[in-house]
Design a protein around this motif. Sequence first.
Motif, PDB file in Angstrom:
ATOM      1  N   ALA A  30      45.971  38.386  22.120  1.00  0.00           N
ATOM      2  CA  ALA A  30      46.806  37.194  22.297  1.00  0.00           C
ATOM      3  C   ALA A  30      47.562  37.303  23.622  1.00  0.00           C
ATOM      4  CB  ALA A  30      47.789  37.082  21.144  1.00  0.00           C
ATOM      5  N   THR A  32      50.531  35.542  26.528  1.00  0.00           N
ATOM      6  CA  THR A  32      51.717  34.704  26.704  1.00  0.00           C
ATOM      7  C   THR A  32      51.725  34.142  28.123  1.00  0.00           C
ATOM      8  OG1 THR A  32      52.945  36.114  25.201  1.00  0.00           O
ATOM      9  CG2 THR A  32      54.238  34.642  26.586  1.00  0.00           C
ATOM     10  N   ARG A  50      51.297  21.437  22.774  1.00  0.00           N
ATOM     11  CA  ARG A  50      51.333  22.755  22.163  1.00  0.00           C
ATOM     12  C   ARG A  50      50.408  22.853  20.946  1.00  0.00           C
ATOM     13  NH1 ARG A  50      55.626  26.235  24.246  1.00  0.00           N
ATOM     14  NH2 ARG A  50      56.767  24.625  25.321  1.00  0.00           N
ATOM     15  N   GLU A  55      45.691  29.600  18.762  1.00  0.00           N
ATOM     16  CA  GLU A  55      46.656  30.568  18.225  1.00  0.00           C
ATOM     17  C   GLU A  55      46.952  31.723  19.176  1.00  0.00           C
ATOM     18  OE1 GLU A  55      48.416  30.692  15.538  1.00  0.00           O
ATOM     19  OE2 GLU A  55      47.593  29.025  14.357  1.00  0.00           O
ATOM     20  N   ASN A  56      45.918  32.166  19.890  1.00  0.00           N
ATOM     21  CA  ASN A  56      46.124  33.354  20.720  1.00  0.00           C
ATOM     22  C   ASN A  56      46.615  33.040  22.136  1.00  0.00           C
ATOM     23  OD1 ASN A  56      43.722  32.204  21.457  1.00  0.00           O
ATOM     24  ND2 ASN A  56      42.600  34.137  21.685  1.00  0.00           N
ATOM     25  N   LYS A  58      49.940  31.661  23.719  1.00  0.00           N
ATOM     26  CA  LYS A  58      51.318  31.233  23.486  1.00  0.00           C
ATOM     27  C   LYS A  58      51.926  30.821  24.821  1.00  0.00           C
ATOM     28  CE  LYS A  58      55.739  33.111  22.037  1.00  0.00           C
ATOM     29  NZ  LYS A  58      56.427  34.211  21.403  1.00  0.00           N
ATOM     30  N   HIS A 367      53.230  26.795  17.829  1.00  0.00           N
ATOM     31  CA  HIS A 367      52.749  28.116  18.218  1.00  0.00           C
ATOM     32  C   HIS A 367      53.777  28.911  18.997  1.00  0.00           C
ATOM     33  CE1 HIS A 367      48.868  27.210  16.700  1.00  0.00           C
ATOM     34  NE2 HIS A 367      48.753  26.149  17.460  1.00  0.00           N
ATOM     35  N   ALA A 368      54.976  28.371  19.149  1.00  0.00           N
ATOM     36  CA  ALA A 368      55.940  29.067  20.016  1.00  0.00           C
ATOM     37  C   ALA A 368      56.719  30.110  19.221  1.00  0.00           C
ATOM     38  CB  ALA A 368      56.902  28.074  20.637  1.00  0.00           C
TER      39      ALA A 368
END
Lengths: 368, 76
Positions: A30, A32, A50, A55-56, A58, A367-368
Amino acid sequence: MRYIEEFRDGKLAAKLEQDLVREAARLARAITLMEVCGTHTMSIYRHGLRSMFPENVKMVSGPGCPVCVTPVGYVDMAIELARTPGVIITTFGDMMRVPGTSSALQKERGAGKDVRVVYTALDALTVAANNKNNEVVFLGVGFETTAPSIASTIIMAKKLGITNFSVLCAHKVMPEPMEALTSGQLKLDGYMCPAHVSAIIGEEGYRPIAGKYGVPCVITGFEPLDILRGVIMLVRQVADGRAEVENEYNRVVLPEGNRKAQAILADVFVKSSAVWRGLGPIPDSGLAIAPKYEAYDAAKKFGIVEPPSRENPACVCGEILKGLKGPQDCPLFGKACVPENPIGACMVSSEGTCAAHYRYGAGALAHA
Amino acid sequence: MCVAVPMKVIEVDDVNCVAEIDGVRKTICVMTLDDVKPGDYVMAHAGFAIAKVDPATADETLRLMREIVESEERDR
Ligand code: SF4
Ligand code: SF4
């Protein structure tokens, strides 16, 4: 202009979403990403983007709104000037509600002080020309997008011989805090670089971030399709193990940026250390008025210094601006702190993370 | 705060231009940009032109996006 319509094409967006899913599937872990610009934050919320991010992937918001990062002490200085007899304060509207230690410009205006909202810095100069017996102070806040217009206005004031005009200068530049965040607590995998800051500085400013720190940077426009493409380009870089500066927004941003605006900035300003709300002082991240134009520096003209001031200790704006926390982590969010009565800067600016979250709701932040 | 809008330039003098969006005309300062000509598109931010918009690149970008979409539709 018709491009705005087309860059919002829902059918294309749905397809780009599939591309994004495909690219994200190549990621080993994942990741960021950070959007540093408040206008990106706002656009992501407004268009519900968003919910399209896998999911992966962010996405966190960074310190990208000049209003949000303006320290309380600066607002206090502006208020002190507003209370000085004979002074007319001119400002962009966003600054009116930013809380200082014990007041805000809007309150001062309510109390009869002469505080005027202008649409462009040149309008402030016109106010000065029309009020020769007053001192007109313009509140100069903003990043590289805004700073050239204030610099141009100072050049113009000098040319026209207008001497009752000055700027309380708190301009800031973007790459330095991005570099500072890169080496901070948050492990960032990529930067979505601000669209219109980049129109001025071009690709150059982000090279150290990509080169030295290995964090991919993609200059991205503000339309929904731009943002989706920007995220795809970032995810692709991470999946490929690359860290480069790429430009999604090449219909506006030239690789070299806007040379004329850069020359104007270099003429009027010198780099200085600046205090960022929530991030503290960052070397070379500010623009101060150069000695050559010091007659237009309001802080020098009126001999004011930033007073000691404090922010509400419960406000987690600082952590939010570093991408470490979200509005939902703040005990004041939606209770003591609402857009009509903001406690922290992130709630004041319509581009602030708390304001966007308040307005468009938690759903957009799935997802945040 | 830095939201900028694309506007079409109608006429230009030394420091200003008249630019139009959706039928609304505004005076925009062009001190911050080199050779602005009538017919150009500029990004206007707080009364100043900060960048030119390249409609050809915009067209090309959209064309490429559509192409990707279509090629994917064929692949499926
Ligand atoms: S466009 Fe400029 S002012 Fe607006 S959010 Fe981005 S950096 Fe901040
Ligand atoms: S909700 Fe208000 S007090 Fe809390 S972090 Fe956001 S701006 Fe600060």
